[in-house]
Each structure stands twice: as structure tokens, then as C-alpha cells.
Write an enzyme that holds these catalytic residues in place. Sequence first.
Site, PDB file in Angstrom:
ATOM      1  N   SER A 105       0.810  -1.210   0.000  1.00  0.00           N
ATOM      2  CA  SER A 105       0.000   0.000   0.000  1.00  0.00           C
ATOM      3  C   SER A 105       0.846   1.263   0.000  1.00  0.00           C
ATOM      4  O   SER A 105       1.909   1.334   0.632  1.00  0.00           O
ATOM      5  CB  SER A 105      -0.907   0.013   1.238  1.00  0.00           C
ATOM      6  OG  SER A 105      -1.590   1.253   1.362  1.00  0.00           O
ATOM      7  N   TYR A 117      -2.435  -0.441  10.251  1.00  0.00           N
ATOM      8  CA  TYR A 117      -2.414  -0.988   8.897  1.00  0.00           C
ATOM      9  C   TYR A 117      -1.072  -0.705   8.223  1.00  0.00           C
ATOM     10  O   TYR A 117      -0.445  -1.595   7.623  1.00  0.00           O
ATOM     11  CB  TYR A 117      -3.551  -0.374   8.086  1.00  0.00           C
ATOM     12  CG  TYR A 117      -3.601  -0.811   6.644  1.00  0.00           C
ATOM     13  CD1 TYR A 117      -3.971  -2.106   6.301  1.00  0.00           C
ATOM     14  CD2 TYR A 117      -3.270   0.074   5.612  1.00  0.00           C
ATOM     15  CE1 TYR A 117      -4.008  -2.515   4.974  1.00  0.00           C
ATOM     16  CE2 TYR A 117      -3.310  -0.327   4.287  1.00  0.00           C
ATOM     17  CZ  TYR A 117      -3.683  -1.614   3.978  1.00  0.00           C
ATOM     18  OH  TYR A 117      -3.713  -2.008   2.660  1.00  0.00           O
TER      19      TYR A 117
END
Length: 258
Positions: free
Chosen positions: A141, A154
Site C-alpha cells: 500500500s 495498517y
Amino acid sequence: MLLKDKVVIVSGIGPGLGQELAYGAAREGAKIAIAARSTDLLNKLKDEIGKKSEVIAIPCDITKPEDCKNLVDETVKKYGKLDGLINSAYRAGDFKEIEDSDFSDWQETMNTNFFGTMNLTMAAVKEMAPNKDGAIVMINSLITKKPLPTQGGYAASKGALATATKILAKELGPKGIRVNSVYMGWMWGPPVEMYVNFTAESMGVEPKDVIDGVTKDIPLGIIPDDSDCANAALFLISDLARVITGANLDVNGGEFMS
């Protein structure tokens, strides 16, 4: 076709990128095994893809090593080999600033995004190594490169995965196994569409206003479609990338440039 005669596992099948990876792999000629915890969604996607390509659906919780081994075993039992793995399963975790975070939630997120991904990767490696051939792609990501508040858990889990992936590329290269990462930014699909509509309603503005706020930082001027983003992972699984390993491919419309 890019993946003709390849056998590929795609984990984390769900609305958005996961299902687009499955659709794309099938379109490019792969025989695929799709995996997720939701059997309803798995079976629905299996029925759709099965009309055009060979596919099996295996329920799998990647935090359980036995589930990962079963997924690989069932894939090889069906197709006789395993060529590629796309690790797309993830847990978003809560959205809190770090000082307000419950670290037990971080642990759950890490257990899926890092340890779970490694569970499935190791199960695949055991099958690929004797053949001295294989390709693994980690869905990572942009959050690890362009930090945003409230996404610490995350981002930390994906950061750990990024580091482990580089080591894996070094260790597995001599065994004929390539390991690469794709770093996704904003992707237009069901999850982002829900976010845009929710944010627009909360702020009392039009969805276009929210989208404009996102795309102002993206040189291409669009939120990349998740199906287009999926193509980057499919390329890295294919033989066109046979000399690429340890790569970090940014797939974000130019929002971040290394």
C-alpha cells in the site's frame, strides 16, 4: 494470453481488487484457485468465472497455517502444479490515531497482513521450490510511503511485509522463485465508492467534490480503476517479468513517485 497454462492462487477475494485479480487472471488464461473466508462470495465468484475459465474456490483463513497448506494442496491436487501466488488478503484495522489506538487491534491486523501473508507464502514456497520456478506478488500500500493519520496499525503491518518481501526475494531467487510488491494507492471500486458516498453525505457535498479532492494530487487526474491496478500484479506473475524480483512497483496514477 499473459498467463496461459499458469496455475495461480489469489487470496483475499472480495469486492474491489481481490475479485478484479481473479477476473484478470482468468481473462489472461490462468487456471486459478480463489480463496477467502467468505464462502458465499467465493461461490458466487466461482460461478461467474467458471463460465469462461477453470477455477476452484477454497475457503481459507490465512492466519491459520493449516488452512494455507490445504489451499496449496487442493490447488496442486486439482491442477498438478502451482506457478503463482498473489497475496491480496488483508485487514484494515481500526482508524484511530496511534495515541488512541488499542494495540490488540494492531496485533490482529499484523496477524493477517503480515503473519497470515507469510503463512500462505511459505505454503506456496514449499510447493514451488522443488520445481525451481514460481512467482509471488505481495499487494502492498501507498500508506507505507505516504503516511496518513489514523492508519498506523495498517501501515505498520504493510511496512513489515515490505521489509520481509525484500529478504524473501534475496533468499528465494536462487530457488527460482521471484517475489515482488505492488504498492496500490487510491483504487476506484466498491470500497472507495462507499467511502466517497459516505464522506460526501457526511460533509453535505456532492460525491464529485470528494473525488476532486482526491484526484488533485494524482497527475493522471483520475482515481485508478481497481481492474487496471490488478493488471500490474498480473504482469509481475507472468513470464514477461521473469527477470524481475525484489521490485516495488508503484500503482497510483503518479500520486507518489520514488
